[in-house]
Design an enzyme around this catalytic site. Structure first.
Site, PDB file in Angstrom:
ATOM      1  N   GLU A 260       7.229   0.623  53.796  1.00 37.86           N
ATOM      2  CA  GLU A 260       7.509  -0.072  55.048  1.00 37.86           C
ATOM      3  C   GLU A 260       8.912   0.191  55.542  1.00 37.86           C
ATOM      4  O   GLU A 260       9.138   0.382  56.740  1.00 37.86           O
ATOM      5  CB  GLU A 260       7.277  -1.574  54.880  1.00 37.86           C
ATOM      6  CG  GLU A 260       5.846  -1.965  54.609  1.00 37.86           C
ATOM      7  CD  GLU A 260       4.920  -1.659  55.770  1.00 37.86           C
ATOM      8  OE1 GLU A 260       3.706  -1.596  55.552  1.00 37.86           O
ATOM      9  OE2 GLU A 260       5.402  -1.484  56.898  1.00 37.86           O
ATOM     10  N   ARG A 264       9.272   2.169  59.147  1.00 32.65           N
ATOM     11  CA  ARG A 264       9.746   1.320  60.242  1.00 32.65           C
ATOM     12  C   ARG A 264      11.243   1.517  60.492  1.00 32.65           C
ATOM     13  O   ARG A 264      11.654   1.821  61.616  1.00 32.65           O
ATOM     14  CB  ARG A 264       9.466  -0.150  59.955  1.00 32.65           C
ATOM     15  CG  ARG A 264       7.999  -0.459  59.757  1.00 32.65           C
ATOM     16  CD  ARG A 264       7.734  -1.931  59.945  1.00 32.65           C
ATOM     17  NE  ARG A 264       6.479  -2.346  59.348  1.00 32.65           N
ATOM     18  CZ  ARG A 264       5.832  -3.461  59.658  1.00 32.65           C
ATOM     19  NH1 ARG A 264       6.324  -4.275  60.553  1.00 32.65           N
ATOM     20  NH2 ARG A 264       4.699  -3.773  59.067  1.00 32.65           N
ATOM     21  N   ASP A 394      -4.946   6.431  53.788  1.00 34.64           N
ATOM     22  CA  ASP A 394      -4.867   6.961  55.140  1.00 34.64           C
ATOM     23  C   ASP A 394      -3.710   7.890  55.485  1.00 34.64           C
ATOM     24  O   ASP A 394      -3.888   9.067  55.769  1.00 34.64           O
ATOM     25  CB  ASP A 394      -4.902   5.811  56.141  1.00 34.64           C
ATOM     26  CG  ASP A 394      -3.948   4.686  55.805  1.00 34.64           C
ATOM     27  OD1 ASP A 394      -3.119   4.858  54.917  1.00 34.64           O
ATOM     28  OD2 ASP A 394      -4.032   3.619  56.452  1.00 34.64           O
ATOM     29  N   GLU A 528      -4.605   1.631  65.612  1.00 34.48           N
ATOM     30  CA  GLU A 528      -5.227   2.889  65.220  1.00 34.48           C
ATOM     31  C   GLU A 528      -6.284   3.413  66.188  1.00 34.48           C
ATOM     32  O   GLU A 528      -6.380   4.628  66.429  1.00 34.48           O
ATOM     33  CB  GLU A 528      -5.834   2.759  63.810  1.00 34.48           C
ATOM     34  CG  GLU A 528      -4.815   2.636  62.702  1.00 34.48           C
ATOM     35  CD  GLU A 528      -4.231   1.245  62.609  1.00 34.48           C
ATOM     36  OE1 GLU A 528      -3.122   1.102  62.045  1.00 34.48           O
ATOM     37  OE2 GLU A 528      -4.856   0.280  63.116  1.00 34.48           O
ATOM     38  N   THR A 614       3.843   7.480  61.040  1.00 31.18           N
ATOM     39  CA  THR A 614       2.719   6.555  60.991  1.00 31.18           C
ATOM     40  C   THR A 614       3.039   5.196  61.601  1.00 31.18           C
ATOM     41  O   THR A 614       2.182   4.325  61.649  1.00 31.18           O
ATOM     42  CB  THR A 614       2.211   6.408  59.542  1.00 31.18           C
ATOM     43  OG1 THR A 614       0.880   5.909  59.551  1.00 31.18           O
ATOM     44  CG2 THR A 614       3.106   5.484  58.748  1.00 31.18           C
TER      45      THR A 614
END
Length: 639
Positions: A260, A264, A394, A528, A614
């Site tokens: 994360e 981010r 993913d 998504e 992502t």
């Protein structure tokens, strides 16, 4: 005395012959070796080790919430236990690709104690954090070598396009302006009620901090920098930049999700730098990147999922992860950002770390060519054979094709890994429902689970952007497959009462593209499906993708917009909505950005120049040959 019972031993116990002494000592040494071998190498020796290892070497092992990709079932993320029972926390409190709640079917085998316990390596990780800093400095970090002006000259198109991406069609532009208004509304309420906190709670009008960022603050600010900039909300962008300059404190001492923080914070800062040239963002990104390096101090170099961002640099695995394993979608979702950290810092250590991960993955055997979701950072072996293109797996696949594209299509290793994986996915996971819907099932040791998560809906866009670089005879097939998967994910939206999609939907017991479990009915502002709409629009210019995107805008406005922001909902199948009181930071970074790009001209953040991490932070394609030519020309000009 025991010696008196041995033949040939005197009463004093001191009369052993030399040969007898040798036999006895051999027996004793064998016994000691056996005992200590059992102590340190049997699978569940944690309790015994605690008797012999000091308290400073053993870290308690429990992490409040897990990343999937809460950890993209990682993480795009769980939050404090503010969600009602059965609700998945948000994207990352760990998003695997996104927030990941502790998976409902998380493996039961867990090491006693909590923090990913290969205890001996924990103590090594602490001491190595110091040597890691030394190594970093030995590699010679030089943040002055990257030339932003040369980089800009190597772009095919201006980042913001000819006219900031404004479409010529008035109706499309009106829709784009609506998305911009939604961003302004979400941002203004965050600023008023939660400024400096990680996310906004719009119903209670207060801020949320959570436990995924190790004491870091302002996740919504960092995630919004590039969105505000490309939308032309410059006053708000400047407020965000000022907060980064004056209030972003990287000297926290908390337990953070490596995944994360990377996607981010590091991704957001890198993107802001490449779009604006502000040195502040580059400096902060490199400083934070260095704090993540101790997570790689494992016997294999596979990083653990949780790291203390303080001086200790201790790392451990999620308490729910099977046998202290690392998660594929977490350690496999570092490559884009770390390559750019090397590019900006001239420090090769970042690229070395992620290339070591790739080397190990290439070496180990893969069942049916598939990559399971759990890998031991100690042995380098798969822990169990659960394969998913949704949470836990993913973004690993996403970063393979994007690494190839970001390298200006010279990273042939990433290309081969991606298309080999895609071939295995098609052979084992891609299914067709009785109603004709194409979907990605999950694989559990050879048994298919006919479930597809919202997180897996990114794969339509992923397969689409990789279509042109596949084998010539398969290019149209890949584009068709991308369209079919995107269509299935759209169906998961249209078959709900709110026209928003559930967290997961199934294809069994007569159900198709619908959630059959109460725990899967929620929607937490995830991006998504809209992400795939955006990519498929740019690849095909089929107007249906813009229409589908507008349907999502109308549903968000009707069901998720509240007086003071946007909130997820607990059940997409009822019109009497119950809100979860959370405006996720990825709603600002991804959902609204992808909608804005969907209604913009293609030259706004052109795919010829940019790939999106992502968390939807745009990172530029690295054109080494162009940068070298620019350097040569500058030298000649100076002479």
């Amino acid at each position: 005395m025991v010696f008196r019972k041995l033949p040939g031993v005197s009463a004093s116990g001191m009369g052993l012959r030399l040969s007898q002494k040798f036999v006895f000592l051999l027996f004793l040494s064998g016994l000691v070796t056996l005992c200590f071998g059992a102590l340190f190498f049997l699978p569940d020796s944690v309790r015994l080790k605690r008797l012999f290892l000091s308290k400073t070497e053993i870290q308690p092992v429990t992490v409040g919430s897990g990343s999937e990709n809460d950890v993209r079932e990682h993480l795009k993320r769980p939050k404090e236990q503010d969600h009602p029972r059965g609700m998945t926390p948000a994207k990352g409190e760990s998003k695997n690709r996104k927030p990941a709640p502790v998976p409902h079917d998380a493996p039961e085998e867990r090491l006693a104690g909590g923090k990913a316990l290969e205890d001996l390596t924990l103590s090594k990780s602490r001491t190595d954090s110091v040597s890691e800093k030394a190594t970093s400095s030995d590699h010679g970090v030089n943040t002055d070598t990257f030339n932003f002006k040369k980089f800009k000259r190597c772009l095919v198109k201006p980042p913001l396009g000819r006219d900031d991406g404004k479409p010529s069609d008035p109706r499309t532009n009106e829709r784009r302006e609506k998305v911009k208004e939604m961003m302004k509304f979400a941002w203004d309420n965050y600023k008023q009620y939660a400024w400096g906190k990680n996310e906004l709670r719009p119903l209670t009008r207060n801020g949320h901090i959570g436990n995924m960022f190790g004491g870091l603050r302002g996740a919504s600010i960092i995630d919004s920098l590039d969105t505000l900039y490309i939308m032309g909300l410059m006053e708000d962008y400047n407020d965000a930049k000022e907060w980064v300059q004056t209030s972003l404190d990287l000297n926290s001492n908390g337990e953070a999700s490596l995944f994360e923080v990377n996607i981010r914070y590091v991704g957001g800062l890198l993107s802001a730098y490449y779009l604006t040239g502000e040195e502040l963002f580059k400096t902060k990104a490199i400083e934070l990147g260095e704090k993540l390096l101790p997570a790689f101090n494992t016997p294999t170099g596979i990083p653990r999922g949780v790291i203390n961002l303080g001086s200790s640099g201790t790392s451990w695995s999620w308490g729910w992860a099977s046998a202290g394993s690392s998660i594929l979608a977490e350690f496999g979702t570092l490559h884009l950002e770390f390559v750019h950290l090397t590019e900006l810092s001239s420090n090769p250590i970042y690229t070395e770390k992620v290339m070591n991960i790739r080397k190990l993955l290439n070496k180990i055997e893969k069942p049916h060519g598939l990559y399971p979701n759990f890998l031991s950072p100690v042995s380098g072996n798969w822990v169990q054979h659960h394969v998913s293109i949704g949470g836990l797996g993913d973004s690993f696949y996403e970063y393979l094709i994007k690494s190839y594209l970001m390298s200006d299509k010279v990273d042939e290793d990433a290309k081969k890994m991606y298309y080999d994986a895609l071939e295995a996915i098609e052979a084992n996971l891609v299914q067709k429902s009785p109603g004709g819907l194409t979907y990605m099932a999950e694989w559990r040791g050879g048994i298919l689970d006919h479930k597809m998560g919202h997180l897996a809906c990114f794969s339509g866009g992923m397969i689409g952007i990789g279509a042109d670089d596949g084998a010539p005879e398969k290019r149209q097939h890949y584009l068709d497959l991308a369209a079919e998967i995107t269509h299935t994910c759209h169906e998961s939206y249209t078959r709900s009462a709110t026209k928003l999609g559930p967290e997961a939907f199934r294809f069994d017991s007569g159900a198709e593209a619908t959630a059959t479990r109460l725990s899967d009915r929620y929607y937490i502002l995830r991006p998504e499906v809209i992400e795939s709409y955006m990519y498929m629009w740019r690849l095909t210019h089929d107007p249906k993708y813009r229409e589908w995107g507008w349907e999502a805008v109308e549903a968000l406005e009707q069901h998720c917009r509240v007086d003071s922001g946007f909130s997820g909902i607990r059940d997409v199948y009822t019109m009497t909505v119950s809100h979860d009181n959370m405006q996720q930071s990825f709603f600002l970074s991804e959902t609204l950005k992808y909608l804005y790009l969907l209604f913009s001209d293609d030259d706004l953040l052109s795919l010829e120049d940019w790939v999106f991490n992502t968390e939807a932070h745009p990172l530029p394609i690295i054109r080494k040959s162009c940068l070298q030519e620019e350097t040569t020309q500058d030298k000649m000009a100076s002479k």
